[in-house]
Write a protein that holds these residues in place. Structure first.
Motif, mmCIF file in Angstrom:
data_model
loop_
_atom_site.group_PDB
_atom_site.id
_atom_site.type_symbol
_atom_site.label_atom_id
_atom_site.label_comp_id
_atom_site.label_asym_id
_atom_site.label_seq_id
_atom_site.Cartn_x
_atom_site.Cartn_y
_atom_site.Cartn_z
ATOM 1 N N GLY A 109 -97.925 -4.263 2.066
ATOM 2 C CA GLY A 109 -97.685 -4.641 3.438
ATOM 3 C C GLY A 109 -97.584 -6.133 3.670
ATOM 4 N N LYS A 110 -97.742 -6.933 2.657
ATOM 5 C CA LYS A 110 -97.605 -8.378 2.822
ATOM 6 C C LYS A 110 -96.173 -8.718 3.201
ATOM 7 C CE LYS A 110 -98.221 -12.756 0.374
ATOM 8 N NZ LYS A 110 -98.614 -13.383 -0.900
ATOM 9 N N GLN A 111 -95.991 -9.600 4.181
ATOM 10 C CA GLN A 111 -94.656 -9.929 4.653
ATOM 11 C C GLN A 111 -94.052 -11.049 3.819
ATOM 12 O OE1 GLN A 111 -94.454 -10.662 8.814
ATOM 13 N NE2 GLN A 111 -95.316 -8.687 9.389
ATOM 14 N N VAL A 112 -92.792 -10.898 3.461
ATOM 15 C CA VAL A 112 -92.057 -11.906 2.709
ATOM 16 C C VAL A 112 -90.748 -12.152 3.441
ATOM 17 C CG1 VAL A 112 -91.021 -12.547 0.508
ATOM 18 C CG2 VAL A 112 -93.094 -11.155 0.559
ATOM 19 N N ASP A 113 -90.642 -13.274 4.116
ATOM 20 C CA ASP A 113 -89.447 -13.574 4.903
ATOM 21 C C ASP A 113 -88.471 -14.409 4.094
ATOM 22 O OD1 ASP A 113 -90.271 -12.221 7.228
ATOM 23 O OD2 ASP A 113 -91.605 -13.876 7.725
ATOM 24 N N ARG A 114 -87.993 -13.851 3.015
ATOM 25 C CA ARG A 114 -86.977 -14.512 2.205
ATOM 26 C C ARG A 114 -86.176 -13.464 1.451
ATOM 27 N NH1 ARG A 114 -87.725 -14.520 -3.234
ATOM 28 N NH2 ARG A 114 -89.824 -14.432 -4.136
ATOM 29 N N LEU A 115 -85.046 -13.900 0.940
ATOM 30 C CA LEU A 115 -84.231 -13.001 0.135
ATOM 31 C C LEU A 115 -84.929 -12.645 -1.166
ATOM 32 C CD1 LEU A 115 -80.616 -14.452 0.409
ATOM 33 C CD2 LEU A 115 -81.380 -12.219 1.183
ATOM 34 N N ILE A 116 -84.790 -11.406 -1.556
ATOM 35 C CA ILE A 116 -85.259 -10.965 -2.871
ATOM 36 C C ILE A 116 -84.030 -10.823 -3.758
ATOM 37 C CG2 ILE A 116 -86.368 -9.097 -4.160
ATOM 38 C CD1 ILE A 116 -88.007 -8.545 -1.623
ATOM 39 N N GLN A 134 -77.907 -2.049 0.364
ATOM 40 C CA GLN A 134 -78.114 -1.419 1.659
ATOM 41 C C GLN A 134 -79.478 -1.792 2.242
ATOM 42 O OE1 GLN A 134 -77.577 2.803 1.161
ATOM 43 N NE2 GLN A 134 -75.490 2.592 0.366
ATOM 44 N N GLU A 135 -80.372 -2.246 1.375
ATOM 45 C CA GLU A 135 -81.693 -2.675 1.825
ATOM 46 C C GLU A 135 -81.590 -4.076 2.428
ATOM 47 O OE1 GLU A 135 -84.288 -0.767 1.729
ATOM 48 O OE2 GLU A 135 -83.541 0.839 0.417
ATOM 49 N N LYS A 136 -82.338 -4.295 3.467
ATOM 50 C CA LYS A 136 -82.334 -5.606 4.094
ATOM 51 C C LYS A 136 -83.076 -6.614 3.204
ATOM 52 C CE LYS A 136 -82.027 -3.708 8.749
ATOM 53 N NZ LYS A 136 -82.640 -3.591 10.092
ATOM 54 N N ASN A 137 -82.746 -7.877 3.371
ATOM 55 C CA ASN A 137 -83.286 -9.024 2.629
ATOM 56 C C ASN A 137 -83.255 -8.843 1.111
ATOM 57 O OD1 ASN A 137 -85.557 -7.195 2.874
ATOM 58 N ND2 ASN A 137 -86.966 -8.850 2.483
ATOM 59 N N GLY A 145 -71.540 -16.271 -0.124
ATOM 60 C CA GLY A 145 -72.244 -16.088 1.136
ATOM 61 C C GLY A 145 -73.177 -14.898 1.084
ATOM 62 N N ASP A 146 -74.137 -14.876 1.962
ATOM 63 C CA ASP A 146 -75.113 -13.787 2.011
ATOM 64 C C ASP A 146 -75.269 -13.319 3.444
ATOM 65 O OD1 ASP A 146 -76.129 -13.522 -0.731
ATOM 66 O OD2 ASP A 146 -76.778 -15.580 -0.463
ATOM 67 N N ASN A 147 -74.623 -12.213 3.783
ATOM 68 C CA ASN A 147 -74.772 -11.634 5.115
ATOM 69 C C ASN A 147 -75.962 -10.691 5.086
ATOM 70 O OD1 ASN A 147 -72.442 -12.959 6.056
ATOM 71 N ND2 ASN A 147 -71.173 -11.376 5.096
ATOM 72 N N VAL A 148 -77.144 -11.269 5.028
ATOM 73 C CA VAL A 148 -78.350 -10.474 4.841
ATOM 74 C C VAL A 148 -79.285 -10.709 6.010
ATOM 75 C CG1 VAL A 148 -80.284 -9.984 3.336
ATOM 76 C CG2 VAL A 148 -78.102 -10.667 2.346
ATOM 77 N N THR A 149 -79.742 -9.634 6.616
ATOM 78 C CA THR A 149 -80.713 -9.735 7.694
ATOM 79 C C THR A 149 -82.108 -9.734 7.105
ATOM 80 O OG1 THR A 149 -79.225 -8.524 9.145
ATOM 81 C CG2 THR A 149 -81.533 -8.662 9.822
ATOM 82 N N MET A 150 -82.898 -10.739 7.462
ATOM 83 C CA MET A 150 -84.235 -10.854 6.911
ATOM 84 C C MET A 150 -85.182 -9.909 7.647
ATOM 85 S SD MET A 150 -83.741 -13.009 4.590
ATOM 86 C CE MET A 150 -85.420 -13.369 4.118
ATOM 87 N N THR A 151 -85.864 -9.076 6.893
ATOM 88 C CA THR A 151 -86.822 -8.145 7.455
ATOM 89 C C THR A 151 -88.079 -8.147 6.603
ATOM 90 O OG1 THR A 151 -85.078 -6.713 8.277
ATOM 91 C CG2 THR A 151 -87.254 -5.738 8.073
ATOM 92 N N PRO A 152 -89.279 -8.267 7.206
ATOM 93 C CA PRO A 152 -90.503 -8.206 6.407
ATOM 94 C C PRO A 152 -90.588 -6.880 5.668
ATOM 95 C CG PRO A 152 -90.963 -8.994 8.633
ATOM 96 C CD PRO A 152 -89.547 -8.500 8.626
ATOM 97 N N LEU A 153 -91.027 -6.966 4.434
ATOM 98 C CA LEU A 153 -91.137 -5.737 3.651
ATOM 99 C C LEU A 153 -92.108 -4.752 4.269
ATOM 100 C CD1 LEU A 153 -91.165 -7.141 0.029
ATOM 101 C CD2 LEU A 153 -89.416 -5.720 1.042
ATOM 102 N N ALA A 154 -93.070 -5.264 5.039
ATOM 103 C CA ALA A 154 -94.063 -4.374 5.640
ATOM 104 C C ALA A 154 -93.434 -3.409 6.632
ATOM 105 C CB ALA A 154 -95.152 -5.199 6.349
#
Length: 432
Positions: free
Chosen positions: A193-200, A240-243, A158-167
């Motif tokens: 500043g480009k937004q990426v709405d996915r897991l890295i 600790q970093e989001k997404n 499982g992935d309890n990860v909150t998606m946050t744009p990198l920007a």
């Protein structure tokens, strides 16, 4: 073809196993036959390895029994040795595949090893020639019948990860390394500043492991332990970093072939691959951190070439079964040819090197290049970090310190995040 036998086929052999007599050990030296020197067991989720070390080559055969499941190995031309009496003590109750193991004299000149199993397996049994400090080795690799799939394991967890744009992440402090002038080398790349709405997905690769200790310092600290400790700390920091999700190529003391490390990264569709090391040099004065990328045309220095050759020999020391023809090997151990991947690897390396300079001296102020096999994923930006020289007494002491391991992990994490802020990975097409 490995054959599976029933209980009746084995009844005579079992009787022989009860005769664990030490006089055979005393007779071995007089016979001139191979002698057992050591037994080592390396349990892991991926597979468990059992290594029998001897002072001469041996012949062997093996087969599987059912009801209950057992692996039987007959080793010919040897006599029972006292070191084999420790077999049962070396199997942990938490071993995922082996319930217990014992050995005894099956018949004159033949030692039979029996491994009781917890599940159905697909074993690989092979020999290795002497290398480094090791003599002849008979290796028993105990793989599950259904191999562990790193991607499925990730999904099950499982992935309890909150998606946050990198920007939206904090902008890095202005430095020479990330200044607009420095980044003009990538006019066609992703803009900051480009937004990426996915897991890295970041794959961390602790160097060495199991039979392969890596470099060993004067105080007997082993590279394989240092790299795993730093990788675990770096994983915790990055998560600790989001997404962001992080996967280790090994999370224990076991050997992983170089191409398998690359394979794991590709199976989980990694965005970045970071291999962590703490190497040695022929002179104890060598010191400082380095970051490497793959070179197609030769190493950037004689030292880089020497280190790459040393790291690429890990498969010889750790022990790869050369009889297994893995079709993935031909596809992964390729020269990096994609210009975009090479450029991204260099940018990532520069960002990490710049941060490492804040916690340690740099062995070289620029990114180095060499033919490291573990960096040969053709589609994943990949770097190899030499955190410090474990052959330097001062750096060895620091590498063994939890506080310093945290500093190194923090520096590498800052470099990775700096890179991602400037070079977010592209969106992926939806798979059906």
């Amino acid at each position: 073809m490995l054959r599976r036998l029933g209980r009746r086929d084995f009844c005579l052999g079992v009787a022989g196993l009860t005769l664990l007599v030490t006089p055979f050990a005393r007779a071995a030296a007089a016979t001139g036959k191979p002698t057992f020197l050591a037994v080592r067991v390396w349990p892991a989720e991926d597979y468990t390895r059992v290594t029998l070390e001897m002072d001469a080559p041996v012949r062997f055969s093996h087969f599987i029994l059912e009801d209950p499941d057992r692996l039987v190995v007959d080793i010919e031309g040897v006599e029972f040795a006292k070191v084999l009496e420790t077999l049962s003590d070396k199997i942990s109750a938490t071993d995922p595949y082996i319930r217990l193991m014992r050995a005894g004299r099956f018949k004159p000149g033949v030692v039979r090893l029996v491994m009781e199993l917890k599940t159905r397996i697909e074993p690989q049994v092979f020999t290795l020639q002497p290398v480094g400090e090791y003599g002849h080795r008979l290796v028993l690799d105990i793989y599950p019948e259904s191999p562990v799939d790193p991607l499925m394991a990730l999904l099950r967890g499982g992935d309890n990860v909150t998606m946050t744009p990198l920007a939206e992440m904090e902008e890095p402090k202005a430095t020479e390394e990330n200044s607009p002038e420095k980044n003009s080398e990538n006019p066609g790349g992703n803009k900051p500043g480009k937004q990426v709405d996915r897991l890295i997905t970041i794959v961390l690769d602790p160097g060495h492991g199991g039979e392969d200790p890596g470099a060993i310092g004067r105080m007997r600290n082993r590279e394989k332990n240092v790299t795993l400790a730093i990788a675990r700390r770096l994983k915790a920091r990055l998560e600790q970093e989001k997404n962001t999700r992080v996967i280790l190529t090994r999370d224990g003391d076991f050997f992983v072939p170089l191409y398998t490390r690359v394979q794991k990264a590709r199976r989980v569709r990694a965005d970045l691959f970071v291999s962590i090391h703490a190497d040695a040099w022929i002179k104890p004065e060598a010191r400082g951190s380095s970051v490497f990328v793959l070179s197609e045309k030769g190493a950037s220095s004689s030292a880089a070439r020497w280190l790459a050759q040393k790291e690429n020999n890990a498969d010889l020391i750790g022990g790869v079964n050369l009889n297994v023809k893995d079709p993935f090997l031909a596809r992964t151990l390729l020269d990096l040819s994609q210009t975009a991947t090479k450029s991204d690897s260099i940018r990532l390396a520069k960002a990490v090197l710049g941060e490492l300079g804040g916690v340690n001296s740099l062995h070289k102020a620029s990114v180095e290049q060499a033919g490291f096999a573990v960096l040969k994923a053709p589609d994943i930006p990949s770097i190899l970090v030499e955190t410090a020289f474990i052959s330097n007494p001062e750096e060895e002491r620091r590498l063994a310190s939890e506080a310093y391991q945290n500093k190194l992990a923090e520096a590498i994490a800052r470099g990775i995040m700096r890179y991602l802020e400037k070079n977010p990975p592209p969106a992926r097409a939806t798979q059906t």
